[in-house]
Each structure stands twice: as structure tokens, then as C-alpha cells.
Design an enzyme around this catalytic site. Structure first.
Site, PDB file in Angstrom:
ATOM      1  N   GLY A 111     -19.349   7.778   0.967  1.00  0.00           N
ATOM      2  CA  GLY A 111     -18.450   8.103  -0.138  1.00  0.00           C
ATOM      3  C   GLY A 111     -18.700   7.170  -1.311  1.00  0.00           C
ATOM      4  O   GLY A 111     -19.812   6.672  -1.513  1.00  0.00           O
ATOM      5  N   GLY A 156     -20.511   6.678   6.591  1.00  0.00           N
ATOM      6  CA  GLY A 156     -19.709   7.170   5.465  1.00  0.00           C
ATOM      7  C   GLY A 156     -20.405   6.892   4.147  1.00  0.00           C
ATOM      8  O   GLY A 156     -20.674   5.731   3.804  1.00  0.00           O
ATOM      9  N   VAL A 184     -17.927   4.062  -1.970  1.00  0.00           N
ATOM     10  CA  VAL A 184     -18.459   2.734  -1.667  1.00  0.00           C
ATOM     11  C   VAL A 184     -19.747   2.835  -0.840  1.00  0.00           C
ATOM     12  O   VAL A 184     -20.735   2.166  -1.140  1.00  0.00           O
ATOM     13  CB  VAL A 184     -17.433   1.871  -0.898  1.00  0.00           C
ATOM     14  CG1 VAL A 184     -17.998   0.476  -0.666  1.00  0.00           C
ATOM     15  CG2 VAL A 184     -16.122   1.773  -1.660  1.00  0.00           C
ATOM     16  N   LYS A 212       0.862  -1.176   0.000  1.00  0.00           N
ATOM     17  CA  LYS A 212       0.000   0.000   0.000  1.00  0.00           C
ATOM     18  C   LYS A 212       0.895   1.220   0.000  1.00  0.00           C
ATOM     19  O   LYS A 212       2.011   1.194   0.515  1.00  0.00           O
ATOM     20  CB  LYS A 212      -0.851  -0.008   1.275  1.00  0.00           C
ATOM     21  CG  LYS A 212      -2.085   0.831   1.190  1.00  0.00           C
ATOM     22  CD  LYS A 212      -3.275   0.050   0.673  1.00  0.00           C
ATOM     23  CE  LYS A 212      -4.499   0.928   0.601  1.00  0.00           C
ATOM     24  NZ  LYS A 212      -5.691   0.182   0.183  1.00  0.00           N
TER      25      LYS A 212
HETATM   26  P1  NAI Z   1     -14.434   7.969   0.027  1.00  0.00           P
HETATM   27  O1  NAI Z   1     -13.375   8.918   0.399  1.00  0.00           O
HETATM   28  O2  NAI Z   1     -15.099   8.074  -1.298  1.00  0.00           O
HETATM   29  O3  NAI Z   1     -15.589   7.998   1.128  1.00  0.00           O
HETATM   30  C1  NAI Z   1     -15.381   8.121   2.494  1.00  0.00           C
HETATM   31  C2  NAI Z   1     -16.597   8.857   3.058  1.00  0.00           C
HETATM   32  O4  NAI Z   1     -16.532   8.843   4.478  1.00  0.00           O
HETATM   33  C3  NAI Z   1     -16.649  10.324   2.630  1.00  0.00           C
HETATM   34  O5  NAI Z   1     -17.951  10.656   2.161  1.00  0.00           O
HETATM   35  C4  NAI Z   1     -16.305  11.077   3.909  1.00  0.00           C
HETATM   36  O6  NAI Z   1     -16.918  12.359   3.975  1.00  0.00           O
HETATM   37  C5  NAI Z   1     -16.849  10.130   4.953  1.00  0.00           C
HETATM   38  N1  NAI Z   1     -16.290  10.267   6.283  1.00  0.00           N
HETATM   39  C6  NAI Z   1     -15.019  10.592   6.643  1.00  0.00           C
HETATM   40  N2  NAI Z   1     -14.904  10.578   7.982  1.00  0.00           N
HETATM   41  C7  NAI Z   1     -16.118  10.226   8.469  1.00  0.00           C
HETATM   42  C8  NAI Z   1     -16.624  10.013   9.770  1.00  0.00           C
HETATM   43  N3  NAI Z   1     -15.862  10.192  10.867  1.00  0.00           N
HETATM   44  N4  NAI Z   1     -17.904   9.621   9.914  1.00  0.00           N
HETATM   45  C9  NAI Z   1     -18.698   9.448   8.825  1.00  0.00           C
HETATM   46  N5  NAI Z   1     -18.264   9.657   7.567  1.00  0.00           N
HETATM   47  C10 NAI Z   1     -16.988  10.028   7.392  1.00  0.00           C
HETATM   48  O7  NAI Z   1     -13.810   6.509   0.234  1.00  0.00           O
HETATM   49  P2  NAI Z   1     -14.314   5.123  -0.352  1.00  0.00           P
HETATM   50  O8  NAI Z   1     -13.587   4.826  -1.596  1.00  0.00           O
HETATM   51  O9  NAI Z   1     -15.808   5.080  -0.326  1.00  0.00           O
HETATM   52  O10 NAI Z   1     -13.753   4.121   0.751  1.00  0.00           O
HETATM   53  C11 NAI Z   1     -14.370   3.985   2.026  1.00  0.00           C
HETATM   54  C12 NAI Z   1     -13.575   3.001   2.863  1.00  0.00           C
HETATM   55  O11 NAI Z   1     -13.537   1.741   2.207  1.00  0.00           O
HETATM   56  C13 NAI Z   1     -12.111   3.397   3.090  1.00  0.00           C
HETATM   57  O12 NAI Z   1     -11.712   2.959   4.365  1.00  0.00           O
HETATM   58  C14 NAI Z   1     -11.365   2.612   2.025  1.00  0.00           C
HETATM   59  O13 NAI Z   1     -10.027   2.351   2.392  1.00  0.00           O
HETATM   60  C15 NAI Z   1     -12.177   1.340   2.013  1.00  0.00           C
HETATM   61  N6  NAI Z   1     -12.080   0.607   0.768  1.00  0.00           N
HETATM   62  C16 NAI Z   1     -12.446   1.207  -0.409  1.00  0.00           C
HETATM   63  C17 NAI Z   1     -12.370   0.502  -1.593  1.00  0.00           C
HETATM   64  C18 NAI Z   1     -12.815   1.104  -2.874  1.00  0.00           C
HETATM   65  O14 NAI Z   1     -12.982   0.352  -3.867  1.00  0.00           O
HETATM   66  N7  NAI Z   1     -13.058   2.412  -2.946  1.00  0.00           N
HETATM   67  C19 NAI Z   1     -11.878  -0.890  -1.617  1.00  0.00           C
HETATM   68  C20 NAI Z   1     -11.594  -1.441  -0.312  1.00  0.00           C
HETATM   69  C21 NAI Z   1     -11.670  -0.693   0.819  1.00  0.00           C
END
Ligand code: NAI
Length: 331
Positions: free
Chosen positions: A167, A165, A169, A65
Site C-alpha cells: 500500500g 502489503g 507505505v 486513535k
Molecule cells: P494501505 O491501506 O495504503 O496499504 C495496506 C496494503 O496492505 C494494501 O495494499 C492492502 O491491499 C494490503 N493488504 C491488506 N491485507 C493484506 C494481507 N493479508 N496480506 C498482504 N497485503 C494485505 O495502508 P498504509 O498506509 O500503507 O499502512 C500500512 C500499515 O502501516 C498499516 O498497518 C498502518 O496502520 C501502518 N502505518 C501507516 C502509516 C502511514 O503513514 N501510512 C504510519 C504508521 C503506521
């Protein structure tokens, strides 16, 4: 490997945990850290998670990573990601990168200009690119199967799910859960996302500090890691925890604490492998999207096997999963 380039403002750490199964494959996070040590710890923990995830998903890759430390300066983003790509190139294929939190498809395209060791880039036939929809597909399949074990429910309709969250996903997962008839409770630090979820899914919006303790059946952590710990676990009311966030457990002991409370915790690296499966198959080439979807859906079969393994060994799901993944890594 530590990388610094003053001209482009790049400060990055590339952590390679294991190449036992093949080159280390894992995304690149772009994030503000409180200290360099915090960034290093994050990179190391995430790289170990990738070793377990890739092994568990039977992918012929090891775990690695990268993190890029977000600074205060105004630097040109493409140039910074290209500098990162040059560092990846120096490793000559020992590490293959892709998107993670804070890194977009556009960033990966910049990386790809200087190194072939990059994934998460759309193919001409439309497959590949942003891995988040495939991650959500796998998380949804895991939740469905987990619910059948925990609640005896054949379908999710009527179950209450807290999504932490919204985001890339979390939103895609919420869409699927809503379509399946779940009642959603959501939280995000970004109010525009929760407002959109209220409109689109009739979701109940709660404060970020309250989402984990909602009176729900299922908690889906989809923000950042280490949300399950000594303080939060005693207050959880969900009986099933399964979500996308990497490194949800603050420590291994927290998996035991969940088990002792009768909460079924499906380990993140088992549940959220859809994205890496998509990136790997796109990178390797020659895979049809329908086959990749079928591969992602096999996460549900692993959930079944995990329940069997944990119950026959009399141990928490988290311990049984670790042992299983480490066996695969060792073999
Ligand atoms: P993203 O950055 O698109 O979404 C994260 C969301 O969480 C954002 O909307 C943000 O505002 C929100 N957030 C941040 N802190 C917060 C809190 N304290 N309480 C509530 N919401 C909060 O990231 P994504 O891509 O959706 O990934 C989410 C998680 O899944 C991460 O931990 C990432 O490492 C993991 N992940 C993602 C993958 C992917 O394909 N995108 C694959 C495997 C794991």
C-alpha cells in the site's frame, strides 16, 4: 468516546490512551470490523501504540486513535468525515486526528473544514499531507541500521526482503529497498499491486499466506497488525523483522518468542514513527521539510540504542523498547 450520527451514517470510536505528554495525537482508521467489540479493541490497542510511539519519538503529544466503522449503507463520504470532525471538535483539542488506513488526504480536508484539530493536510509550501512517504523513510532507515546489527552488513545490497502489503507505505518502502539493491519478495491481496511490483522491482510475487515464511533475510510487515503470533513465528525464516504495520505482535509474549528463535524484531512503534513526526511538525508549523527528514532519520539512532539497551538488560528487543517508551511516558 462513541459517536453515532444516523443522517451521515457515521459510527466511530475515539480512543484516548494518554495525555501525559500532551494532547492525544493519532490517525483515524476507516475499516470493516466483524463486530463493534473488534472495533473497540482495535481503537484501544492502536491508541496505546500511539502513546508509546509519540513518547519514543520524543514528541510532546499523548496517544489516541479513532476508528470509523465501515457500514453497508451508501453515505456521502465528505459528510461522514465532517460529522467525525465535529466529534473531534467537541473534544476541544484533547485529541488531534490524521490519516490512517482507509482515510485519505481528501477525507482529512473534510475534517479540517469543521475542526482545526486535524493533520496530514498539505501546506502551501508542499510539505505535509500524506504521511506515508515519511513513514517509509523511517522504516527504511530502521531496516538499514537493524541489518547492520544483525548481519553486520554496511549496506542492504543483495539482502532478500519480503514486503507484506504494497500500500502507501509498503510500495514506497519497496522502491527504496529496490534502489538499495535488495531482492524483493512481495504479497498483497490486490493483484494489481503485486503485478506492478513485479514490473517495477523485478519482485518475486507470492501468495499472501506464504509471504511471512519466505526464505529471506528480512521480513517487512506493511499490511495490517497481529501477523506475528504463535502459529506464524515458528515458521519464520527471516532473521530481522521490521515494518510499518501497527501492532504487529498479537501479544507481548510473541516478542519473547521471536527473541527465543534468534529473530531481531524492531518494534513497530519505534520503526514507523516517520508519519506521525511529519503530521506533528506540519500541525505545529514552522518546521522545514529537511529538518523533519533529519528528525525521521533519527529513528536509526534509536535502533542502535535499543540494541544496546536490550543486550545490557539481557532481554528481548520488544521488552527493552516497551520499558524505554514507558519510562519516557512516565517522565
Ligand atoms: P494501505 O491501506 O495504503 O496499504 C495496506 C496494503 O496492505 C494494501 O495494499 C492492502 O491491499 C494490503 N493488504 C491488506 N491485507 C493484506 C494481507 N493479508 N496480506 C498482504 N497485503 C494485505 O495502508 P498504509 O498506509 O500503507 O499502512 C500500512 C500499515 O502501516 C498499516 O498497518 C498502518 O496502520 C501502518 N502505518 C501507516 C502509516 C502511514 O503513514 N501510512 C504510519 C504508521 C503506521
Amino acid at each position: 468516546m462513541l459517536v453515532t450520527e444516523e443522517k451521515t451514517g457515521l459510527r466511530a470510536i475515539i480512543a484516548i490512551h494518554s495525555t501525559a505528554r500532551g494532547p492525544a495525537f493519532g490517525g483515524c482508521r476507516y475499516w470493516s470490523y466483524g463486530s463493534d467489540l473488534a472495533a473497540m479493541e482495535d481503537a484501544l490497542r492502536l491508541s496505546r501504540g500511539m502513546s508509546l510511539k509519540n513518547a519514543m519519538a520524543d514528541l510532546p503529544f499523548g496517544g489516541g486513535k479513532a476508528v470509523i466503522l465501515r457500514g453497508d449503507g451508501q453515505h456521502e463520504r465528505n459528510a461522514m468525515y465532517q460529522a467525525f470532525g465535529r466529534a473531534v471538535q467537541v473534544l476541544a483539542g484533547t485529541y488531534i486526528t490524521g490519516e490512517d488506513v482507509g482515510t485519505s488526504v481528501a477525507d482529512m480536508l473534510a475534517v479540517r473544514e469543521v475542526t482545526p484539530y486535524a493533520a496530514g493536510i498539505p501546506r502551501p509550501d508542499g510539505f505535509g499531507g500524506n504521511p506515508s512517504p515519511k513513514t517509509a523513510l523511517g522504516v527504511f532507515a530502521a531496516i538499514e541500521r537493524g541489518a547492520s546489527h544483525v548481519f553486520g552488513a554496511r549496506e542492504l545490497s543483495g539482502l532478500r526482503v519480503a514486503v507484506q502489503g504494497l500500500g502507501a507505505v509498503g510500495w514506497a518502502l519497496a522502491e527504496r529497498l529496490h534502489r538499495a539493491g535488495c531482492k524483493l519478495v512481495v504479497a498483497d491481496i490486490d493483484d494489481s499491486r503485486t503485478a506492478a511490483a513485479r514490473r517495477a522491482f523485478n519482485a518475486v510475487v507470492v501468495a499472501v499466506d506464504d509471504i511471512a515464511t519466505q526464505d529471506v533475510d528480512i521480513l517487512a510487515p506493511c499490511a495490517l497488525g497481529a501477523t506475528l503470533h504463535r502459529q506464524s513465528i515458528p515458521a519464520l525464516r527471516a532473521r530481522l523483522v521490521a515494518g510499518a504495520a501497527n501492532n504487529q505482535l498479537a501479544t507481548n509474549g510473541d516478542g519473547d518468542a521471536l527473541h527465543e528463535r534468534g529473530i531481531a524484531y524492531l518494534p513497530d512503534y519505534l520503526v514507523n514513527a516517520g508519519g506521525i513526526i511529519s503530521c506533528v511538525r506540519e500541525y505545529q508549523g514552522g518546521f522545514a521539510e529537511a529538518d523533519v527528514d533529519a528528525e525521521v532519520l533519527r529513528i536509526a539512532n534509536r535502533v542502535d540504542s535499543l540494541f544496546v539497551r536490550a543486550s545490557s538488560a539481557g532481554e528481548p528487543l520488544s521488552r527493552a523498547a516497551d520499558r524505554w517508551a514507558l519510562e519516557k511516558l512516565a517522565s
